[in-house]
Scaffold this motif. Structure first.
Motif, PDB file in Angstrom:
ATOM      1  N   LEU A 185     -13.464 110.047 -26.881  1.00 19.81           N
ATOM      2  CA  LEU A 185     -13.102 109.396 -28.145  1.00 19.81           C
ATOM      3  C   LEU A 185     -12.244 108.165 -27.911  1.00 19.81           C
ATOM      4  O   LEU A 185     -12.077 107.344 -28.804  1.00 19.81           O
ATOM      5  N   GLN A 186     -11.710 108.076 -26.733  1.00 21.84           N
ATOM      6  CA  GLN A 186     -10.850 106.935 -26.447  1.00 21.84           C
ATOM      7  C   GLN A 186     -11.490 105.979 -25.452  1.00 21.84           C
ATOM      8  O   GLN A 186     -10.839 105.075 -24.953  1.00 21.84           O
ATOM      9  N   ASP A 187     -12.714 106.212 -25.195  1.00 26.80           N
ATOM     10  CA  ASP A 187     -13.404 105.392 -24.215  1.00 26.80           C
ATOM     11  C   ASP A 187     -14.459 104.547 -24.903  1.00 26.80           C
ATOM     12  O   ASP A 187     -15.398 105.068 -25.507  1.00 26.80           O
ATOM     13  N   ARG A 188     -14.266 103.281 -24.797  1.00 33.15           N
ATOM     14  CA  ARG A 188     -15.192 102.380 -25.488  1.00 33.15           C
ATOM     15  C   ARG A 188     -16.592 102.426 -24.917  1.00 33.15           C
ATOM     16  O   ARG A 188     -17.529 101.937 -25.530  1.00 33.15           O
ATOM     17  N   GLN A 189     -16.703 103.000 -23.753  1.00 32.64           N
ATOM     18  CA  GLN A 189     -18.033 103.116 -23.181  1.00 32.64           C
ATOM     19  C   GLN A 189     -18.904 104.075 -23.980  1.00 32.64           C
ATOM     20  O   GLN A 189     -20.115 103.951 -23.986  1.00 32.64           O
ATOM     21  N   VAL A 190     -18.286 105.016 -24.591  1.00 32.86           N
ATOM     22  CA  VAL A 190     -19.063 106.045 -25.265  1.00 32.86           C
ATOM     23  C   VAL A 190     -18.645 106.284 -26.700  1.00 32.86           C
ATOM     24  O   VAL A 190     -19.380 106.913 -27.455  1.00 32.86           O
ATOM     25  N   CYS A 191     -17.478 105.775 -27.034  1.00 31.32           N
ATOM     26  CA  CYS A 191     -16.917 106.216 -28.304  1.00 31.32           C
ATOM     27  C   CYS A 191     -17.764 105.858 -29.513  1.00 31.32           C
ATOM     28  O   CYS A 191     -18.161 106.739 -30.250  1.00 31.32           O
ATOM     29  N   PRO A 192     -18.017 104.641 -29.749  1.00 36.69           N
ATOM     30  CA  PRO A 192     -18.789 104.459 -30.988  1.00 36.69           C
ATOM     31  C   PRO A 192     -20.215 104.949 -30.819  1.00 36.69           C
ATOM     32  O   PRO A 192     -20.886 105.229 -31.782  1.00 36.69           O
ATOM     33  N   ARG A 193     -20.615 105.007 -29.589  1.00 37.72           N
ATOM     34  CA  ARG A 193     -22.034 105.182 -29.346  1.00 37.72           C
ATOM     35  C   ARG A 193     -22.473 106.649 -29.330  1.00 37.72           C
ATOM     36  O   ARG A 193     -23.419 107.018 -30.000  1.00 37.72           O
ATOM     37  N   TYR A 194     -21.807 107.438 -28.547  1.00 38.56           N
ATOM     38  CA  TYR A 194     -22.224 108.833 -28.412  1.00 38.56           C
ATOM     39  C   TYR A 194     -21.334 109.767 -29.206  1.00 38.56           C
ATOM     40  O   TYR A 194     -21.735 110.833 -29.614  1.00 38.56           O
ATOM     41  N   ILE A 195     -20.104 109.361 -29.327  1.00 36.96           N
ATOM     42  CA  ILE A 195     -19.164 110.189 -30.071  1.00 36.96           C
ATOM     43  C   ILE A 195     -18.213 109.248 -30.793  1.00 36.96           C
ATOM     44  O   ILE A 195     -17.852 108.209 -30.256  1.00 36.96           O
ATOM     45  N   LYS A 196     -17.850 109.597 -31.973  1.00 41.65           N
ATOM     46  CA  LYS A 196     -16.999 108.673 -32.721  1.00 41.65           C
ATOM     47  C   LYS A 196     -16.205 109.416 -33.789  1.00 41.65           C
ATOM     48  O   LYS A 196     -16.576 110.506 -34.222  1.00 41.65           O
ATOM     49  N   TRP A 197     -15.155 108.806 -34.182  1.00 39.27           N
ATOM     50  CA  TRP A 197     -14.380 109.351 -35.279  1.00 39.27           C
ATOM     51  C   TRP A 197     -15.103 109.059 -36.583  1.00 39.27           C
ATOM     52  O   TRP A 197     -15.615 107.950 -36.785  1.00 39.27           O
ATOM     53  N   THR A 198     -15.088 110.025 -37.409  1.00 41.68           N
ATOM     54  CA  THR A 198     -15.525 109.750 -38.769  1.00 41.68           C
ATOM     55  C   THR A 198     -14.308 109.686 -39.677  1.00 41.68           C
ATOM     56  O   THR A 198     -14.338 109.062 -40.729  1.00 41.68           O
ATOM     57  N   ASP A 199     -13.278 110.361 -39.246  1.00 38.92           N
ATOM     58  CA  ASP A 199     -11.996 110.289 -39.951  1.00 38.92           C
ATOM     59  C   ASP A 199     -10.893 110.523 -38.930  1.00 38.92           C
ATOM     60  O   ASP A 199     -10.435 111.650 -38.736  1.00 38.92           O
ATOM     61  N   PRO A 200     -10.492 109.468 -38.288  1.00 38.77           N
ATOM     62  CA  PRO A 200      -9.551 109.585 -37.163  1.00 38.77           C
ATOM     63  C   PRO A 200      -8.252 110.278 -37.546  1.00 38.77           C
ATOM     64  O   PRO A 200      -7.759 111.129 -36.805  1.00 38.77           O
ATOM     65  N   GLN A 201      -7.753 109.930 -38.680  1.00 36.38           N
ATOM     66  CA  GLN A 201      -6.454 110.482 -39.060  1.00 36.38           C
ATOM     67  C   GLN A 201      -6.538 111.955 -39.381  1.00 36.38           C
ATOM     68  O   GLN A 201      -5.541 112.659 -39.348  1.00 36.38           O
ATOM     69  N   ALA A 202      -7.710 112.391 -39.697  1.00 36.13           N
ATOM     70  CA  ALA A 202      -7.887 113.811 -39.941  1.00 36.13           C
ATOM     71  C   ALA A 202      -8.405 114.526 -38.703  1.00 36.13           C
ATOM     72  O   ALA A 202      -8.608 115.732 -38.722  1.00 36.13           O
TER      73      ALA A 202
END
Length: 290
Positions: A185-202
């Motif tokens: 989730l903190q890696d730009r290599q994969v974060c938006p692409r394979y895994i991502k926050w839909t509601d980071p604060q939650a």
DNA sequence: CCGCGGAAAC
DNA sequence: GGTTTCCGCG
């Protein structure tokens, strides 16, 4: 403009000192570890013990427009995740044992979309702990950093000294699955692409590409046959342990019941933007994703 | 395909 | 102990 490698090393070693005690020993080889990549996960023998594979794989193409998850990108991301760069090494230190009290507390806090993290910033070392709360918290930590002052010589000695830490926490490269996901989730290599926050604060995130994430996990654990079905079972075990919740109704969406203090959030709208509090001159390694 | 949890192995 | 593997069921 140029970053001094010494600084980086100092940062790394200092960082280790703060929570680990295993680098006191001169150069004792405790035991031979068959797999090099396993070794490098310990974060101490990193620079020298990289395998050739990783060298190639390290140079990741910035952003492949292809939506398909190619093996290359996966592996590259994995190597980036697990070793080779100091930043990710320091990341592992973040996952000590503590949790935030609860997510609701976090939400009430004036948290912006982007939280600054200590990675890469020399001097912001002390926030490698999580806020402690009273979760079921299978792990409790009293105090790490006792008066231990191990000073670590980070010289490029030609002799690769192998150290195996015998700490109570996180033996070897044992990143737990939930930690691994947070890394992702903190890696730009994969974060938006394979895994991502839909509601980071939650703490809500989605395994956009479950197959790819599972494969990364399998690679990390050296389980070539890993798949989402199997990884999902492990995820489900987190329910009862109070680490994860399922966001029902939304496929592939889960929620961390608690989040680390200094999580670096990568959100969609935040693609080309870097999250930096200080306006230090950035070394020219800026490559934007997407 | 995703999601679930029991059971047993690792 | 934390998954991994397998499974039947929804």
């Amino acid at each position: 403009m140029l970053q001094q490698p010494e600084l980086i090393f100092d940062f790394a070693s200092d960082h280790f000192n703060s929570s680990q005690v295993y680098l006191e020993y001169p150069a004792v080889v405790v035991e031979q570890v068959p797999h090099q990549h396993l070794l490098s996960y310990t974060g101490l023998t990193d620079e020298q013990s990289q395998t050739e594979d990783h060298h190639e794989l390290l140079k990741v193409e910035p952003c492949e427009s292809g939506e398909e998850e190619t093996m290359e990108t996966l592996v590259a991301a994995d190597s980036l995740l697990n070793m080779d760069c100091v930043d990710t090494l320091s990341l592992e230190q973040h996952y000590s044992q503590a949790f935030l009290p609860s997510l609701s507390d976090v939400i009430t806090a004036p948290v912006t979309q982007v939280t600054v993290s200590a990675e890469g910033v020399v001097g912001a070392i002390d926030q490698s702990q999580w806020l402690n709360g009273e979760r079921p918290a299978a792990q409790l930590q009293s105090k790490k950093r006792a008066g231990k002052k191990a000073r670590h010589r980070r010289a490029e000695s030609p002799t690769p000294d192998i150290k195996v830490k015998k700490d109570k926490y996180n033996k070897g490269n044992t990143l737990y699955l939930w930690q691994f996901l947070m890394e992702l989730l903190q890696d730009r290599q994969v974060c938006p692409r394979y895994i991502k926050w839909t509601d980071p604060q939650a703490g809500i995130f989605k395994l956009v590409n479950s197959k790819a994430v599972a494969r990364l996990w399998g690679k990390h654990k050296n389980k070539p046959d890993m798949n989402y079905e199997t990884m999902g079972r492990a995820l489900r075990y987190y329910y009862q342990r109070g680490i994860l919740n399922k966001v029902e109704g939304q496929r592939l969406v889960y929620q961390f019941t608690s989040l680390p203090e200094d999580m670096v959030y990568i959100t969609d709208g935040d693609c080309g933007k870097e999250e930096e509090d200080d306006d230090h001159d950035r070394s020219g390694n800026d490559e934007d994703v997407c």
